[in-house]
Design a protein around this motif. Sequence first.
Motif, PDB file in Angstrom:
ATOM      1  N   LEU A  58       0.803  -1.187  -0.003  1.00 48.28           N
ATOM      2  CA  LEU A  58      -0.198  -0.025   0.131  1.00 48.28           C
ATOM      3  C   LEU A  58       0.850   1.319  -0.098  1.00 48.28           C
ATOM      4  N   ASP A  59       0.461   2.217  -0.568  1.00 46.96           N
ATOM      5  CA  ASP A  59       1.214   3.520  -0.737  1.00 46.96           C
ATOM      6  C   ASP A  59       0.804   4.379   0.763  1.00 46.96           C
ATOM      7  N   GLU A  60       1.140   5.615   0.840  1.00 48.02           N
ATOM      8  CA  GLU A  60       1.058   6.318   2.137  1.00 48.02           C
ATOM      9  C   GLU A  60      -0.574   6.689   2.290  1.00 48.02           C
ATOM     10  N   ASP A  61      -1.298   6.760   1.372  1.00 53.01           N
ATOM     11  CA  ASP A  61      -2.868   6.870   1.436  1.00 53.01           C
ATOM     12  C   ASP A  61      -3.504   5.425   1.527  1.00 53.01           C
ATOM     13  N   LEU A  62      -2.821   4.138   1.565  1.00 49.43           N
ATOM     14  CA  LEU A  62      -3.360   2.896   1.925  1.00 49.43           C
ATOM     15  C   LEU A  62      -4.208   2.556   0.528  1.00 49.43           C
ATOM     16  N   ASN A  63      -3.684   3.123  -0.487  1.00 52.10           N
ATOM     17  CA  ASN A  63      -4.091   2.582  -1.983  1.00 52.10           C
ATOM     18  C   ASN A  63      -3.088   1.361  -2.145  1.00 52.10           C
ATOM     19  N   VAL A  64      -3.760   0.692  -3.084  1.00 57.37           N
ATOM     20  CA  VAL A  64      -2.832  -0.735  -3.443  1.00 57.37           C
ATOM     21  C   VAL A  64      -2.162  -0.379  -4.340  1.00 57.37           C
ATOM     22  N   GLN A  65      -0.912  -0.636  -4.298  1.00 57.16           N
ATOM     23  CA  GLN A  65       0.318  -0.703  -5.339  1.00 57.16           C
ATOM     24  C   GLN A  65       0.653  -1.976  -5.909  1.00 57.16           C
ATOM     25  N   ARG A  66       0.608  -3.169  -5.115  1.00 52.44           N
ATOM     26  CA  ARG A  66       1.087  -4.349  -5.927  1.00 52.44           C
ATOM     27  C   ARG A  66       0.426  -5.341  -5.007  1.00 52.44           C
ATOM     28  N   VAL A  67      -0.044  -6.690  -5.494  1.00 57.39           N
ATOM     29  CA  VAL A  67      -0.462  -7.829  -4.591  1.00 57.39           C
ATOM     30  C   VAL A  67       0.286  -9.121  -5.127  1.00 57.39           C
ATOM     31  N   MET A  68       0.546  -9.712  -4.074  1.00 55.79           N
ATOM     32  CA  MET A  68       1.302 -10.987  -4.138  1.00 55.79           C
ATOM     33  C   MET A  68       0.164 -12.013  -3.686  1.00 55.79           C
ATOM     34  N   ARG A  69       0.127 -13.167  -4.442  1.00 56.20           N
ATOM     35  CA  ARG A  69      -0.766 -14.345  -3.956  1.00 56.20           C
ATOM     36  C   ARG A  69       0.137 -15.405  -4.123  1.00 56.20           C
ATOM     37  N   ALA A  70       0.311 -16.273  -2.972  1.00 55.04           N
ATOM     38  CA  ALA A  70       1.056 -17.745  -3.006  1.00 55.04           C
ATOM     39  C   ALA A  70       2.468 -17.431  -3.691  1.00 55.04           C
ATOM     40  N   GLY A  71       3.237 -16.264  -3.283  1.00 53.31           N
ATOM     41  CA  GLY A  71       4.604 -15.899  -3.521  1.00 53.31           C
ATOM     42  C   GLY A  71       4.745 -15.286  -4.956  1.00 53.31           C
ATOM     43  N   ALA A  72       3.485 -15.257  -5.860  1.00 54.00           N
ATOM     44  CA  ALA A  72       3.627 -14.530  -7.194  1.00 54.00           C
ATOM     45  C   ALA A  72       3.052 -13.122  -7.193  1.00 54.00           C
ATOM     46  N   TRP A  73       3.803 -12.311  -7.781  1.00 48.64           N
ATOM     47  CA  TRP A  73       2.861 -10.906  -8.163  1.00 48.64           C
ATOM     48  C   TRP A  73       1.804 -10.985  -9.110  1.00 48.64           C
ATOM     49  N   VAL A  74       0.785 -10.454  -8.923  1.00 46.42           N
ATOM     50  CA  VAL A  74      -0.218 -10.539  -9.774  1.00 46.42           C
ATOM     51  C   VAL A  74      -0.739  -9.291 -10.206  1.00 46.42           C
TER      52      VAL A  74
END
Length: 369
Positions: free
Chosen positions: A353-369
Amino acid sequence: MTVVSGVRVVAGDRVIDNGFVRIEGDRIAEVDASDKSENDGHTVVPGFVDIHVHGGGGATFTTGDPVDARRAARYHLGHGTTTMLASLVTSPPELMMSATKAFAPLVAEGLLAGVHFEGPYLSQARCGAQNPAHLRHPSLDELSALIEAGEGAVRLVTVAPELPGALAAIRLLVDRGVVVALGHTDATWEETLAGIEAGATVGTHVFNGMRPPHHRQPGPVFALLGAATVTCEFVADGVHLHDGTLAFAASVTGPGRAALITDAMAAAGMPDGEYELGGQTVEVAGGVARLTKDGSIAGSTLTMDKALRRAVGAGLSLVDASRMASGTPAAAIGLGDELGTLRAGQRADLVVLDEDLNVQRVMRAGAWV
């Protein structure tokens, strides 16, 4: 091996201001403070766990279409939800059975964590946006057949405890390893406690779709908030609950018994307009979904990242809000040992998350999605 470093890490009940997460394969190998001084302003939290969601991104779970289910899951994954149940609504027996069979392979694949039946064993008086034409009393035969067809896919069932046969249904479900929630109910305080005694351990979107609390007739809300064994779901969108109600309720339960959910329908992430839910027409205006026929709230257009931000905005700490969005709902459906917390051995599900708690990246089961 992947290392996410130079970040603030929300790990259980602590915040590591300058930490790192080391991932090996699909597992978290290590979470600790970094000896480097830099911090890029980002925060890492566990992947969100939504145990009550009907759809999103223009796709729905409620028709039992696996192609739609993949689209909805993909949409919410982009907003940080790495684990979710496919929530169905009150439907004819044939649709419940066909949806269960259609989603079982998606559960086996790991795309979904299970199926949630929100109905049809609900109160006519408190059915909300559930289709009253298909409401019915609990059937042990129907439940047994659905559980068998799902081969482990059926994970959560919402029941109104005051209905004839409800307590027997709760016991059957619990005996078969299915989590039971109480909701869409006109139960008294005593009837709600009877459902809890029978084995129910979740409250479906507490306050919504249930008899309102009164100081002389406390009803299900007080019973659920006060029960030490019950996890209470809250829709943190400012529509289902006032922020003050959310903050108060979470102070009663504590973050260990409060689960943020979206209750999202297909309209999440889509323009205002007309949609369908369980055979009923829904009008979305200003991002708020309501039944066209009577104005009842019909799910939401929420995502879990928005729910997290709303909870923090309501005065909850980031640590508590993160637990409510991940660890608590994971534990509520029996997955707390596998996911929901940033600690060694857990599945590597995380959200940057960034400073405003917006999603920047997501990882699921070790892989970036």
